[in-house]
Design a protein around this motif. Structure first.
Motif, PDB file in Angstrom:
ATOM      1  N   LEU A  87       0.820  -1.215   0.000  1.00 37.03           N
ATOM      2  CA  LEU A  87       0.000   0.000   0.000  1.00 37.03           C
ATOM      3  C   LEU A  87       0.852   1.263   0.000  1.00 37.03           C
ATOM      4  O   LEU A  87       0.421   2.314  -0.461  1.00 37.03           O
ATOM      5  CB  LEU A  87      -0.915   0.020   1.229  1.00 37.03           C
ATOM      6  CG  LEU A  87      -1.933  -1.108   1.361  1.00 37.03           C
ATOM      7  CD1 LEU A  87      -2.645  -1.018   2.700  1.00 37.03           C
ATOM      8  CD2 LEU A  87      -2.917  -1.074   0.210  1.00 37.03           C
ATOM      9  N   SER A  90       4.153   3.168  -4.614  1.00 37.95           N
ATOM     10  CA  SER A  90       3.465   3.545  -5.842  1.00 37.95           C
ATOM     11  C   SER A  90       4.476   4.162  -6.794  1.00 37.95           C
ATOM     12  O   SER A  90       5.117   5.167  -6.457  1.00 37.95           O
ATOM     13  CB  SER A  90       2.344   4.543  -5.537  1.00 37.95           C
ATOM     14  OG  SER A  90       1.731   4.980  -6.724  1.00 37.95           O
ATOM     15  N   LEU A  95       4.643   6.211  -0.393  1.00 38.29           N
ATOM     16  CA  LEU A  95       3.531   7.099  -0.047  1.00 38.29           C
ATOM     17  C   LEU A  95       3.579   7.425   1.441  1.00 38.29           C
ATOM     18  O   LEU A  95       4.067   6.636   2.248  1.00 38.29           O
ATOM     19  CB  LEU A  95       2.196   6.438  -0.383  1.00 38.29           C
ATOM     20  CG  LEU A  95       1.953   6.069  -1.856  1.00 38.29           C
ATOM     21  CD1 LEU A  95       0.620   5.349  -1.997  1.00 38.29           C
ATOM     22  CD2 LEU A  95       2.006   7.301  -2.733  1.00 38.29           C
ATOM     23  N   GLU A  99      -1.525   9.438   2.885  1.00 37.19           N
ATOM     24  CA  GLU A  99      -1.940   8.994   1.558  1.00 37.19           C
ATOM     25  C   GLU A  99      -2.472   7.561   1.597  1.00 37.19           C
ATOM     26  O   GLU A  99      -3.476   7.245   0.945  1.00 37.19           O
ATOM     27  CB  GLU A  99      -0.764   9.084   0.577  1.00 37.19           C
ATOM     28  CG  GLU A  99      -0.375  10.510   0.225  1.00 37.19           C
ATOM     29  CD  GLU A  99       0.902  10.597  -0.582  1.00 37.19           C
ATOM     30  OE1 GLU A  99       0.936  11.377  -1.551  1.00 37.19           O
ATOM     31  OE2 GLU A  99       1.876   9.894  -0.229  1.00 37.19           O
ATOM     32  N   VAL A 100      -1.825   6.708   2.371  1.00 35.35           N
ATOM     33  CA  VAL A 100      -2.275   5.318   2.466  1.00 35.35           C
ATOM     34  C   VAL A 100      -3.626   5.242   3.172  1.00 35.35           C
ATOM     35  O   VAL A 100      -4.525   4.517   2.725  1.00 35.35           O
ATOM     36  CB  VAL A 100      -1.218   4.439   3.170  1.00 35.35           C
ATOM     37  CG1 VAL A 100      -1.777   3.055   3.479  1.00 35.35           C
ATOM     38  CG2 VAL A 100       0.032   4.336   2.316  1.00 35.35           C
ATOM     39  N   ASN A 102      -5.919   7.514   3.249  1.00 28.84           N
ATOM     40  CA  ASN A 102      -6.924   8.016   2.300  1.00 28.84           C
ATOM     41  C   ASN A 102      -7.222   6.978   1.224  1.00 28.84           C
ATOM     42  O   ASN A 102      -8.371   6.806   0.824  1.00 28.84           O
ATOM     43  CB  ASN A 102      -6.463   9.326   1.671  1.00 28.84           C
ATOM     44  CG  ASN A 102      -6.503  10.469   2.662  1.00 28.84           C
ATOM     45  OD1 ASN A 102      -7.270  10.460   3.615  1.00 28.84           O
ATOM     46  ND2 ASN A 102      -5.655  11.461   2.459  1.00 28.84           N
ATOM     47  N   GLN A 103      -6.203   6.291   0.771  1.00 25.75           N
ATOM     48  CA  GLN A 103      -6.367   5.232  -0.229  1.00 25.75           C
ATOM     49  C   GLN A 103      -7.259   4.109   0.306  1.00 25.75           C
ATOM     50  O   GLN A 103      -8.019   3.502  -0.434  1.00 25.75           O
ATOM     51  CB  GLN A 103      -4.978   4.711  -0.571  1.00 25.75           C
ATOM     52  CG  GLN A 103      -4.901   3.571  -1.538  1.00 25.75           C
ATOM     53  CD  GLN A 103      -3.447   3.139  -1.733  1.00 25.75           C
ATOM     54  OE1 GLN A 103      -2.589   3.954  -1.990  1.00 25.75           O
ATOM     55  NE2 GLN A 103      -3.193   1.854  -1.583  1.00 25.75           N
ATOM     56  N   ASP A 105      -9.677   4.527   2.232  1.00 28.05           N
ATOM     57  CA  ASP A 105     -11.030   5.077   2.367  1.00 28.05           C
ATOM     58  C   ASP A 105     -11.625   4.788   3.747  1.00 28.05           C
ATOM     59  O   ASP A 105     -12.740   4.273   3.864  1.00 28.05           O
ATOM     60  CB  ASP A 105     -11.931   4.526   1.248  1.00 28.05           C
ATOM     61  CG  ASP A 105     -13.182   5.374   1.056  1.00 28.05           C
ATOM     62  OD1 ASP A 105     -13.125   6.593   1.344  1.00 28.05           O
ATOM     63  OD2 ASP A 105     -14.219   4.816   0.648  1.00 28.05           O
TER      64      ASP A 105
END
Length: 197
Positions: A87, A90, A95, A99-100, A102-103, A105
């Motif tokens: 995760l 990228s 990241l 950012e992770v 948010n990824q 969710d």
């Protein structure tokens, strides 16, 4: 009649307070069982997963794994580490933790759990006392961090490598060369025992 009314009233108040106490206990998460972590295994495996080019943070990866309240931290598998580490990677870049999250969710409650886990692990390591921000070792690292980052930007040498070499060569800034010449690195001239500053 009044006595019955008071008994009923206090019974209702008691039941409400018991319910609130139970709800409060259920919403407070116990601290992470950090002592169960197999740190050498986790740190080495996360370093391996980052390869030669990427520096992954084992604390961030474990913080996400530990979001599961039923997870036994002594049983973190290689597969779990791989899954969570992926995760953070990228396009050959690492990241950020934000950012992770948010990824993934996550809702605010779960994000807060992840941040709480990370905060509990921030000063935890092989020797927790040495990772305290006020420890001699952490103050030394903080004092050379900006230079190590600048060195990375100029020459591509990872800050962790520069800092580790400074620690080794200067004995945490306590060597004669560091104290007398304000130099953390001795440049060898080729002659045994001679150091050029």
């Amino acid at each position: 009649m009044r006595k019955r009314y008071l008994i009923g009233f206090f019974s209702v108040i008691l039941l409400i307070s018991m319910g609130l106490t139970w709800k409060l206990k259920m919403s407070v998460r116990p601290p992470l069982a950090k002592e169960l972590l197999d740190l050498p295994y986790i740190v080495n495996k996360v370093d391996e997963l980052g390869g030669e080019d990427l520096q992954l943070n084992w604390q961030e990866i474990v913080s996400i794994i530990a979001m599961d309240p039923k997870k036994d931290l002594s049983q973190i598998s290689e597969e779990e580490l791989k899954q969570q580490a992926s995760l953070f990677i990228s396009h050959q870049q690492v990241l950020s933790f934000d950012e992770v999250l948010n990824q993934l969710d996550l809702n605010e409650k779960d994000k807060n759990i992840a941040y709480d886990n990370l905060n509990q692990l921030k000063q935890y390591g092989y020797i927790p006392s040495k990772t305290d921000p006020q420890s001699f070792e952490m103050r030394f690292i903080e004092s050379i961090k900006a230079g190590a980052i600048e060195n990375y930007e100029l020459y591509g040498i990872l800050p962790s490598i520069t800092i580790a070499q400074a620690i080794l060569e200067s004995d945490w800034g306590q060597s004669d060369l560091a104290n007398q010449a304000n130099n953390l690195f001795g440049i060898k001239t080729g002659r045994i025992g001679q150091v050029k500053s």
